[in-house]
Design an enzyme around this catalytic site. Structure first.
Site, PDB file in Angstrom:
ATOM      1  N   CYS A  56      44.181  62.588 -37.804  1.00  0.00           N
ATOM      2  CA  CYS A  56      45.565  62.514 -37.338  1.00  0.00           C
ATOM      3  C   CYS A  56      46.558  61.963 -38.371  1.00  0.00           C
ATOM      4  O   CYS A  56      47.654  62.518 -38.502  1.00  0.00           O
ATOM      5  CB  CYS A  56      45.676  61.782 -36.004  1.00  0.00           C
ATOM      6  SG  CYS A  56      44.393  60.645 -35.592  1.00  0.00           S
ATOM      7  N   ARG A  98      32.817  57.114 -40.382  1.00  0.00           N
ATOM      8  CA  ARG A  98      32.970  55.995 -39.464  1.00  0.00           C
ATOM      9  C   ARG A  98      31.805  55.040 -39.659  1.00  0.00           C
ATOM     10  O   ARG A  98      30.641  55.465 -39.682  1.00  0.00           O
ATOM     11  CB  ARG A  98      33.029  56.491 -38.011  1.00  0.00           C
ATOM     12  CG  ARG A  98      34.231  57.403 -37.786  1.00  0.00           C
ATOM     13  CD  ARG A  98      34.303  57.940 -36.388  1.00  0.00           C
ATOM     14  NE  ARG A  98      35.411  58.890 -36.271  1.00  0.00           N
ATOM     15  CZ  ARG A  98      35.676  59.601 -35.176  1.00  0.00           C
ATOM     16  NH1 ARG A  98      34.922  59.460 -34.098  1.00  0.00           N
ATOM     17  NH2 ARG A  98      36.689  60.439 -35.155  1.00  0.00           N
ATOM     18  N   GLN A 134      34.655  67.213 -37.348  1.00  0.00           N
ATOM     19  CA  GLN A 134      35.186  67.617 -36.047  1.00  0.00           C
ATOM     20  C   GLN A 134      35.892  68.963 -36.140  1.00  0.00           C
ATOM     21  O   GLN A 134      36.473  69.299 -37.181  1.00  0.00           O
ATOM     22  CB  GLN A 134      36.193  66.586 -35.538  1.00  0.00           C
ATOM     23  CG  GLN A 134      35.570  65.289 -35.067  1.00  0.00           C
ATOM     24  CD  GLN A 134      36.606  64.347 -34.483  1.00  0.00           C
ATOM     25  OE1 GLN A 134      37.755  64.343 -34.894  1.00  0.00           O
ATOM     26  NE2 GLN A 134      36.189  63.526 -33.535  1.00  0.00           N
ATOM     27  N   ASP A 163      38.756  69.801 -35.389  1.00  0.00           N
ATOM     28  CA  ASP A 163      39.946  69.033 -35.058  1.00  0.00           C
ATOM     29  C   ASP A 163      41.202  69.900 -35.053  1.00  0.00           C
ATOM     30  O   ASP A 163      41.292  70.900 -35.767  1.00  0.00           O
ATOM     31  CB  ASP A 163      40.120  67.925 -36.103  1.00  0.00           C
ATOM     32  CG  ASP A 163      40.587  66.625 -35.472  1.00  0.00           C
ATOM     33  OD1 ASP A 163      40.977  66.643 -34.294  1.00  0.00           O
ATOM     34  OD2 ASP A 163      40.562  65.603 -36.168  1.00  0.00           O
ATOM     35  N   HIS A 183      45.751  69.273 -34.273  1.00  0.00           N
ATOM     36  CA  HIS A 183      46.897  68.506 -33.773  1.00  0.00           C
ATOM     37  C   HIS A 183      48.035  69.482 -33.551  1.00  0.00           C
ATOM     38  O   HIS A 183      48.404  70.243 -34.453  1.00  0.00           O
ATOM     39  CB  HIS A 183      47.290  67.413 -34.764  1.00  0.00           C
ATOM     40  CG  HIS A 183      46.253  66.340 -34.866  1.00  0.00           C
ATOM     41  ND1 HIS A 183      45.197  66.419 -35.742  1.00  0.00           N
ATOM     42  CD2 HIS A 183      46.096  65.171 -34.168  1.00  0.00           C
ATOM     43  CE1 HIS A 183      44.435  65.354 -35.589  1.00  0.00           C
ATOM     44  NE2 HIS A 183      44.953  64.587 -34.653  1.00  0.00           N
ATOM     45  N   LYS A 239      43.756  60.543 -22.282  1.00  0.00           N
ATOM     46  CA  LYS A 239      42.975  61.659 -22.798  1.00  0.00           C
ATOM     47  C   LYS A 239      42.123  62.280 -21.702  1.00  0.00           C
ATOM     48  O   LYS A 239      41.811  61.650 -20.692  1.00  0.00           O
ATOM     49  CB  LYS A 239      42.077  61.202 -23.955  1.00  0.00           C
ATOM     50  CG  LYS A 239      41.098  60.098 -23.581  1.00  0.00           C
ATOM     51  CD  LYS A 239      40.210  59.717 -24.758  1.00  0.00           C
ATOM     52  CE  LYS A 239      39.242  58.586 -24.368  1.00  0.00           C
ATOM     53  NZ  LYS A 239      38.205  58.380 -25.381  1.00  0.00           N
ATOM     54  N   HIS A 248      46.311  65.702 -29.619  1.00  0.00           N
ATOM     55  CA  HIS A 248      45.104  65.665 -30.444  1.00  0.00           C
ATOM     56  C   HIS A 248      44.024  66.446 -29.693  1.00  0.00           C
ATOM     57  O   HIS A 248      43.812  66.225 -28.498  1.00  0.00           O
ATOM     58  CB  HIS A 248      44.618  64.228 -30.631  1.00  0.00           C
ATOM     59  CG  HIS A 248      45.650  63.265 -31.136  1.00  0.00           C
ATOM     60  ND1 HIS A 248      45.539  62.641 -32.359  1.00  0.00           N
ATOM     61  CD2 HIS A 248      46.789  62.791 -30.581  1.00  0.00           C
ATOM     62  CE1 HIS A 248      46.569  61.820 -32.527  1.00  0.00           C
ATOM     63  NE2 HIS A 248      47.345  61.898 -31.459  1.00  0.00           N
TER      64      HIS A 248
END
Length: 636
Positions: free
Chosen positions: A335, A364, A382, A384, A386, A465, A511
């Site tokens: 993000c 992580r 991911q 991912d 946005h 979420k 997200h």
């Protein structure tokens, strides 16, 4: 006072009555069988008082498969475990013993190490307790009384918990054992009909490796022996499907201490990886997403702006800077980079929605004790995205994402369900923004008829979420992707677009990661399919097995023709027996095995399908079969 029952009728009770009093008022049989109360949707001990107007649901021994009813049974069994351990191992220090998804555990500091062989006598002691009978008594005491009690019993972990507790402290007693506990608990041990202690593990006190390492005893309990037997059978199947074992057996990946929590993908594993990447890119393109790529390293100010430094720093990897340079950190999420990308130039309302997609490496700092194969890793990728939208575009975008979810998960034969996670105590933004964001997500779930439950306080620090879950063939639930609605981060980064009114406005960002971590998703797929992947996903789709050395050339030619059509095909030219090679293809979960001998030709091929089906097909018929199965990758 009055309480409201599930059929909307009202039950009048004296002030201060408990849920157990309500059960007695309805009937003695209900009171005898009641194990737990749900009050306004929240679980509550039967012994606690009700308030006027509360909605009451009583769970009984007939609710043997209800998640909350199982949890209270298992929590009570954990206390029986602690009582048994204290009797068999004098001097043991007891820590905590909560219910978990498929059972319970209790943590202990033993005077001397124990082994798996010690579980059976502990289990026998629990059965003795059940035969004797146990009932739970609840009492509330002051902090001072709790401290005095557990100091006298030389139980330092209970002393620490009592010191940290707020307000009145509740104790539960069964037999000669008293534990510091919020509850809830059963009335008595009569409903506990089946118990099994399953394993031992190490666990640091309060999850901190700087603290003492305790011994964790895992177990499970059910309302019937039949349910326990079915559970143990599922566990046996799960062991056979363990993705770490199959990853080795099928030559998909391996893990190494050289890079903990970071899988090494083998060529066959990369087939799975690339198939998911192809699926991601194809579906993103159809839905108007644009592919981007952002850096792995950012300065600390970027993470301070995004809120990750304050809320996520313990899980981040930091890079030692050269003298005089600003320190950097590896990104744990995409993000911040996507915020900077949006802010790289002036935007108009006509540009929105902008849908950035990126399958990028994230890092992580998961603690070593929590790492688990592909399911919990440090190196994360991911699917991912946005999506930057105006307020008016929120509903349409979330609708599109839910449609996307269904299309993706149906590809793997699973039906998604959702968990709506609402505002946490520590959060950014105003209550009004959170009200709008939570309402937008919940209305979308209702509009699409997607099964969901609410998890209060489990949202991210920047927004509520929708977490997506699937159930595999063994009935296990897995968390997959997520859809998060965020009013905060665009404001933190000062992002704006020029509206139709010629004024600057802050966009809203959604997200979105639908498969979630690709590593985790592949681990789940391996276990879901037991390594027997659908044809379109299989690393090796067919294997040609020549009967003898004289057939190898023809087998190789057949392989080449199938490969030229785009299929993943091997020839097994080993000198092993024909039966051994056919059996190995079955063990390696290859969907099709073609045995090639004197009688085989393009007009007649001996084809064995995974699972044992046999047929004689022409080459054209075999290619037609392959084409139909390959089309499942993209049913459109």
């Amino acid at each position: 006072m009055k309480v409201v029952l599930p059929d909307s009728s009202e039950l009048e009770l004296p002030d201060g009555s408990t849920a157990l009093d309500a059960a007695r008022a309805i009937g003695p049989k209900l009171a005898e069988q009641s194990v737990l109360a749900r009050v306004d949707g929240e679980v509550r001990d039967l012994r606690l008082p009700l308030a006027d107007g509360e909605r009451l649901e009583l769970l009984t021994t007939r609710d043997a498969h209800d998640r909350d009813a199982l949890a209270v049974l298992r929590h009570s069994t954990a206390h029986l475990l602690a009582e048994a351990v204290l009797r068999l191992h004098p001097g043991v220090k007891i820590a905590i013993g909560p219910p978990i998804a498929d059972g319970f555990y209790y943590d202990f500091e033993f005077p001397e190490p124990i082994s798996e062989a010690d579980l059976e006598p502990i289990e026998d002691e629990i059965r003795r307790e059940l035969a004797e009978g146990r009932a739970w008594k609840r009492e509330e005491v002051s902090r001072e009384d709790a401290l005095a009690r557990f100091e006298a019993e030389a139980q330092p972990y209970k002393v620490e918990l009592a010191n940290d507790a707020e307000g009145q402290i509740s104790l539960y007693t069964q037999g000669a054992f008293t534990d510091l506990c919020r509850g809830p608990h059963l009335q008595n041990a009569e409903p506990i009909r089946a118990v099994k202690l399953t394993s031992l593990a190490g666990a640091y006190w309060r999850g901190d490796e700087r603290n003492t390492q305790l011994t964790r005893i895992y177990g499970t309990a059910f309302y019937s022996q039949a349910d326990l037997d079915a559970h143990l059978e599922r566990l046996e199947q799960a062991r056979a499907r363990d993705h770490r074992k199959l990853g080795r057996d099928l030559d998909l990946f391996h893990l190494s201490d050289a890079s903990p929590g970071s899988p090494f993908w083998h060529p066959r594993g990369m087939v799975l990886w690339n198939a998911l990447e192809d699926l991601r890119r194809r579906e993103n393109l159809r839905r108007g997403y644009t592919e981007v790529k952002t850096p792995l390293l950012y300065d600390l100010q970027t993470y301070i702006t995004s809120g990750h430094y304050e809320n996520y720093a313990d899980n981040m990897f930091f890079v030692q800077a050269h003298e005089g340079e600003e320190p950097l950190a590896l990104k744990p999420m995409n993000c911040p980079g996507h915020m900077l990308l949006f802010g790289s130039r002036l935007r108009s309302y006509r540009d929105l929605p902008i849908r950035y997609a990126e399958s990028s490496t994230l890092h992580r700092d998961e603690r070593g004790g929590t790492l688990h194969g592909l399911l919990r890793v440090r190196h994360i990728t991911q699917d991912d995205a946005h999506v930057f939208v105006t307020e008016e575009q929120i509903q349409d975008e979330i609708d599109g994402m839910i449609d996307f979810v269904r299309a993706l998960y149906e590809r793997f034969g699973v039906t998604p369900r959702a968990e709506l996670s609402t505002r946490p105590e520590k959060r950014l933004g105003t209550d009004e923004q959170w009200d709008r964001a939570e309402a937008a997500l919940e209305s979308a779930l209702r509009r699409h008829g997607l099964e969901y439950e609410v998890s209060p306080g489990e949202g991210t620090f920047y927004g509520p979420k929708i977490d997506l879950h699937m159930t595999d063939v063994l009935g296990r639930s897995w968390q997959m992707g997520t859809i998060q609605l965020d009013y905060q981060m665009p404001v933190q980064f000062g992002l704006t677009y020029m509206g139709a009114d010629n004024q600057e406005h802050s966009p809203v960002v959604i997200h979105r990661a639908l498969l979630g971590s690709l590593e985790r998703f592949i681990g789940i797929l391996i276990e879901h399919y037991g390594g027997a992947f659908p044809f379109w996903l299989s690393p090796v789709q067919a294997r040609v097995v020549p009967v003898g050395e004289s057939h190898r050339e023809a087998a190789g030619a057949l392989r080449d023709r199938l490969v030229a059509e785009g299929y993943r095909v091997e020839v097994d030219e080993r000198d092993d027996t024909l039966g051994r090679r056919i059996r190995d293809a079955e063990l390696e979960k290859v969907p099709f095995t073609v045995v090639y001998g004197d009688r085989e030709s393009d007009a007649a091929l001996a084809v064995r399908e995974r699972g044992g089906g046999q047929s004689t097909l022409s080459l054209d018929e075999l290619l037609g079969r392959f084409a139909d199965l390959a089309a499942e990758a993209d049913p459109r």
